[in-house]
Scaffold this active site. Structure first.
Site, mmCIF file in Angstrom:
data_model
loop_
_atom_site.group_PDB
_atom_site.id
_atom_site.type_symbol
_atom_site.label_atom_id
_atom_site.label_comp_id
_atom_site.label_asym_id
_atom_site.label_seq_id
_atom_site.Cartn_x
_atom_site.Cartn_y
_atom_site.Cartn_z
ATOM 1 N N TRP A 141 7.607 56.858 -3.653
ATOM 2 C CA TRP A 141 7.929 57.650 -4.834
ATOM 3 C C TRP A 141 6.717 58.082 -5.665
ATOM 4 C CZ3 TRP A 141 5.690 54.484 -8.252
ATOM 5 C CH2 TRP A 141 5.777 53.096 -8.072
ATOM 6 N N LYS A 165 12.774 61.346 5.088
ATOM 7 C CA LYS A 165 13.577 60.450 4.254
ATOM 8 C C LYS A 165 12.706 60.109 3.048
ATOM 9 C CE LYS A 165 14.584 56.722 2.959
ATOM 10 N NZ LYS A 165 14.473 56.376 1.515
ATOM 11 N N PRO A 166 12.895 60.850 1.924
ATOM 12 C CA PRO A 166 12.065 60.566 0.754
ATOM 13 C C PRO A 166 12.554 59.312 0.045
ATOM 14 C CG PRO A 166 13.663 62.274 0.245
ATOM 15 C CD PRO A 166 13.886 61.906 1.693
ATOM 16 N N GLY A 214 4.487 53.487 2.497
ATOM 17 C CA GLY A 214 5.198 52.640 1.541
ATOM 18 C C GLY A 214 4.553 51.279 1.478
ATOM 19 N N SER A 215 5.321 50.292 1.054
ATOM 20 C CA SER A 215 4.755 48.957 0.860
ATOM 21 C C SER A 215 4.521 48.260 2.200
ATOM 22 C CB SER A 215 5.700 48.123 -0.001
ATOM 23 O OG SER A 215 6.938 47.995 0.663
ATOM 24 N N GLU A 236 1.076 53.875 6.593
ATOM 25 C CA GLU A 236 0.151 53.951 5.449
ATOM 26 C C GLU A 236 0.722 53.012 4.400
ATOM 27 O OE1 GLU A 236 -2.542 55.739 5.509
ATOM 28 O OE2 GLU A 236 -2.164 57.035 7.221
ATOM 29 N N LEU A 237 0.061 51.887 4.158
ATOM 30 C CA LEU A 237 0.689 50.831 3.368
ATOM 31 C C LEU A 237 -0.058 50.548 2.055
ATOM 32 C CD1 LEU A 237 1.535 48.533 6.418
ATOM 33 C CD2 LEU A 237 2.934 50.329 5.388
ATOM 34 N N CYS A 270 -1.741 54.142 -3.862
ATOM 35 C CA CYS A 270 -2.198 53.136 -2.901
ATOM 36 C C CYS A 270 -3.690 52.906 -3.054
ATOM 37 C CB CYS A 270 -1.862 53.603 -1.493
ATOM 38 S SG CYS A 270 -2.445 55.259 -1.129
ATOM 39 N N GLU A 367 -0.790 43.366 -4.683
ATOM 40 C CA GLU A 367 -0.854 44.753 -5.154
ATOM 41 C C GLU A 367 -0.082 44.855 -6.473
ATOM 42 O OE1 GLU A 367 1.401 47.807 -3.018
ATOM 43 O OE2 GLU A 367 -0.354 49.105 -3.143
HETATM 44 P P1 NAD Z 1 8.781 50.980 -0.316
HETATM 45 O O1 NAD Z 1 8.200 50.297 0.853
HETATM 46 O O2 NAD Z 1 9.695 50.223 -1.197
HETATM 47 O O3 NAD Z 1 9.628 52.263 0.156
HETATM 48 C C1 NAD Z 1 9.038 53.292 0.904
HETATM 49 C C2 NAD Z 1 10.135 54.061 1.618
HETATM 50 O O4 NAD Z 1 10.733 53.218 2.591
HETATM 51 C C3 NAD Z 1 11.278 54.533 0.720
HETATM 52 O O5 NAD Z 1 11.651 55.823 1.131
HETATM 53 C C4 NAD Z 1 12.377 53.537 1.016
HETATM 54 O O6 NAD Z 1 13.682 54.016 0.802
HETATM 55 C C5 NAD Z 1 12.154 53.281 2.480
HETATM 56 N N1 NAD Z 1 12.677 52.001 2.977
HETATM 57 C C6 NAD Z 1 12.932 50.877 2.272
HETATM 58 N N2 NAD Z 1 13.346 49.899 3.117
HETATM 59 C C7 NAD Z 1 13.359 50.430 4.366
HETATM 60 C C8 NAD Z 1 13.672 49.920 5.656
HETATM 61 N N3 NAD Z 1 14.049 48.667 5.822
HETATM 62 N N4 NAD Z 1 13.540 50.739 6.721
HETATM 63 C C9 NAD Z 1 13.117 52.018 6.569
HETATM 64 N N5 NAD Z 1 12.813 52.554 5.353
HETATM 65 C C10 NAD Z 1 12.927 51.763 4.276
HETATM 66 O O7 NAD Z 1 7.555 51.602 -1.125
HETATM 67 P P2 NAD Z 1 7.596 52.323 -2.536
HETATM 68 O O8 NAD Z 1 7.855 51.284 -3.578
HETATM 69 O O9 NAD Z 1 8.469 53.517 -2.472
HETATM 70 O O10 NAD Z 1 6.083 52.856 -2.669
HETATM 71 C C11 NAD Z 1 5.036 52.080 -3.137
HETATM 72 C C12 NAD Z 1 4.218 51.512 -1.999
HETATM 73 O O11 NAD Z 1 3.746 52.550 -1.163
HETATM 74 C C13 NAD Z 1 2.985 50.774 -2.480
HETATM 75 O O12 NAD Z 1 2.839 49.571 -1.757
HETATM 76 C C14 NAD Z 1 1.852 51.727 -2.135
HETATM 77 O O13 NAD Z 1 0.611 51.106 -1.954
HETATM 78 C C15 NAD Z 1 2.366 52.342 -0.881
HETATM 79 N N6 NAD Z 1 1.705 53.635 -0.628
HETATM 80 C C16 NAD Z 1 0.758 53.699 0.365
HETATM 81 C C17 NAD Z 1 0.084 54.896 0.596
HETATM 82 C C18 NAD Z 1 -0.988 55.007 1.671
HETATM 83 O O14 NAD Z 1 -1.334 56.121 2.021
HETATM 84 N N7 NAD Z 1 -1.528 53.911 2.186
HETATM 85 C C19 NAD Z 1 0.371 56.003 -0.178
HETATM 86 C C20 NAD Z 1 1.328 55.895 -1.186
HETATM 87 C C21 NAD Z 1 1.986 54.702 -1.392
#
Ligand code: NAD
Length: 518
Positions: A141, A165-166, A214-215, A236-237, A270, A367
């Site tokens: 997000w 899937k945003p 994501g995370s 990308e985490l 991130c 983090e």
């Molecule tokens: P998140 O992991 O909670 O969610 C990311 C996405 O995954 C969302 O669309 C969510 O709905 C989906 N999701 C959740 N559970 C899932 C599952 N079991 N299977 C498949 N999809 C699932 O992350 P967030 O809170 O939305 O974003 C913040 C995180 O993203 C931070 O840790 C940040 O560091 C990371 N991030 C990394 C980068 C990078 O380029 N390394 C860039 C931006 C954000």
């Protein structure tokens, strides 16, 4: 997206909780159905070739630029970020299109390769980059338009169809992107499946390549699921980026750069600077200037554009996590020189400078993803490098010094995917460089020149005869002693790298059938 759905979820403003939209909550069957539709459209998209696809992408670029203000409205409403930041995402996506569209033909061109030896000398050989038919992109997000766009755009250019899937927190900008794709009249190879974890899981179950941002925790779950299906993935985490401020740094720039690098988007990036190691001799002066700068930032709800520097966090859960890290640090002896508490309005959190911090604290180990700047005093660069590497994360880092050669040599000792010297975020805007995390910060990379497109393709090897062919090759059926011996001697002669092993074989081979060979 298109098609009837049974359930919906609400998207609300993080600033005042007002309802912004009701959005379809995709059930797994609907995700699968979307992928089936994309699969049907993809071959024609691939057949357009890089040039044809680039034409559509440039139309999307123009749409993004024409709609930039509206897109900034949407993403500001759903994320709560300041206008100055919200307005950057659409033009950044447009520039990303320029780079990859301009280079798509070159990056995806067939590659003629030479023979590896006599066994392949009779062949013409070509390496072809064929797209994964359907790429699934799962995004977070923090940059509601740029995060999806950074992966959707290269994947489409590579020739894949894309299901996006945003994040359920900020799905509206992604839906705008899909609207743009429809409005320019492009082929139906981009679809958006809104929803939360179940929709993400369902996507991983049906696509041919998973691009996840994501995370780290969710990334691990996604990887497990992809491995079960034997489909490739790129992750990308999370990060915990260190900044190293050396004694010879330009202090004004280091203070301003660290503050911006840590607080841009309220630290919800991130690559946010999340820990700062400062050499002893300049520590006090650095901290005092940093505190003054952060204290002077305008924070709060943005009633008129550009009236604030930092604004709301995207979710209350994220604000609470930040506050937990800060209160745990304060309880263990750290001091907040400014900030250290929520604003009390919506999800707002005051930008915070922490000192007397040590490496056992959660604000250093985990983090935070928020507007905190923990500062640690170090004796020298060696201690800074040791502490910077003492992390499970390895996304990126910054080094602040006037000695650029020394900065580069210190960069090579850091266990991270990117290092910016005297700057923050810079590598992200260099599309010729890879952006990828080491350790638990990721697997694979986005961008990096040709790799940015080729990661969405599979290499296909094609051989064709260079000369008129025999009725059948000596190694083919039916086997006979004579032909089998001929093949064996031929292979032996080809593999040998000295005359004794090569020539005697050929000479002896004249004696068969029935000859004994050594
Ligand atoms: P998140 O992991 O909670 O969610 C990311 C996405 O995954 C969302 O669309 C969510 O709905 C989906 N999701 C959740 N559970 C899932 C599952 N079991 N299977 C498949 N999809 C699932 O992350 P967030 O809170 O939305 O974003 C913040 C995180 O993203 C931070 O840790 C940040 O560091 C990371 N991030 C990394 C980068 C990078 O380029 N390394 C860039 C931006 C954000």
């Amino acid at each position: 997206m298109d098609g009837p759905t049974t359930s919906t979820f609400e998207v609300r403003s993080p600033v005042d909780g007002r309802l912004l939209a009701e959005v379809a909550d995709f059930a797994p069957a609907q995700v699968a159905e979307a992928v089936t539709t994309l699969r049907t459209a993809q071959p024609a998209w691939e057949a357009l070739g890089p040039k044809g696809r680039a034409r559509w992408m440039r139309r999307l670029r123009d749409w993004l630029l024409d709609e930039a203000e509206h897109l900034a409205d949407v993403l500001q409403a759903e994320s709560g970020k300041p206008r100055a930041e919200a307005q950057l995402e659409a033009p950044w996506m447009a520039e990303l299109i320029n780079y990859f569209a301009d280079h798509a033909r070159e990056f995806l061109a067939d590659e003629r390769v030479g023979s590896s030896g006599l066994l392949s000398a009779t062949k013409r050989m070509v390496k072809v980059h064929r797209p994964y038919p359907v790429v699934g992109v799962i995004s977070p997000w923090n940059y509601p338009l740029a995060m999806p766009g950074m992966d959707v755009i290269p994947a489409l250019l590579a020739g894949s169809a894309v299901l996006l899937k945003p994040s359920e927190v900020t799905p509206l900008s992604a839906l705008e992107l899909a609207r743009g794709w429809r409005e320019i009249g492009a082929p139906p190879v981009l679809a958006v499946a809104t929803g939360s974890a179940p929709a993400g899981q369902a996507l991983v179950d049906v696509v041919d390549f998973v691009q996840f941002t994501g995370s780290t925790g969710t990334g691990r779950l996604v990887a497990h699921r992809a491995v079960d299906r034997l489909v490739p993935y790129s992750l990308e985490l999370g990060g915990k980026d260190p900044a190293i401020v050396l004694a010879d740094a330009d202090l004004d720039r280091a203070v301003a750069g660290v503050a911006w690098g840590a607080l841009f988007n309220s630290g919800q990036a991130c690559v946010s600077i999340e820990r700062v190691y400062v050499e002893d001799s300049i520590h006090d002066s650095f901290v005092s200037r940093l505190t003054t700068l952060v204290d002077g930032l305008r924070h709060g709800e943005e009633k008129t554009p550009y009236a604030v520097d930092t604004a709301a966090m995207a979710t209350m859960a994220q604000r609470n996590l930040v506050h937990r890290h800060v209160t745990e640090a304060l309880a263990s002896g750290a001091r907040a020189l400014t900030g250290g508490r929520p604003t009390g309005v919506g999800t707002g959190y005051r930008p915070t400078v922490l000192v007397d911090v040590d490496h056992s604290m959660t604000c250093i180990r985990e983090e935070t993803f928020g507007p905190t700047i923990p500062v640690i005093r170090v004796a020298d660069a060696d201690e800074a490098v040791r502490l910077a590497n003492d992390s499970s994360y390895g996304l990126s880092a910054t080094i602040w010094t006037r000695d650029l050669a020394r900065g580069q040599s210190i960069a090579r000792r850091l266990d991270v995917g990117a290092v910016n010297i005297n700057d923050a975020y810079a590598n992200l805007f260099a599309l010729t460089l890879p952006h990828g995390g080491w350790k638990t910060s990721g697997s694979g990379a986005r961008f990096g020149g040709a790799h940015g497109l080729r990661k969405y393709t599979r290499q296909q090897a094609i051989t064709t005869p260079r000369f008129p062919t025999l009725e059948r090759e000596p190694a083919w059926f039916p086997y006979s002693r004579r032909r089998a011996q001929l093949t064996r001697h031929l292979f032996h002669a080809v593999a040998a790298r000295d005359l004794r092993r090569r020539i005697p074989r050929i000479v002896r081979s004249r004696r068969w059938p029935g000859a004994r060979s050594g």
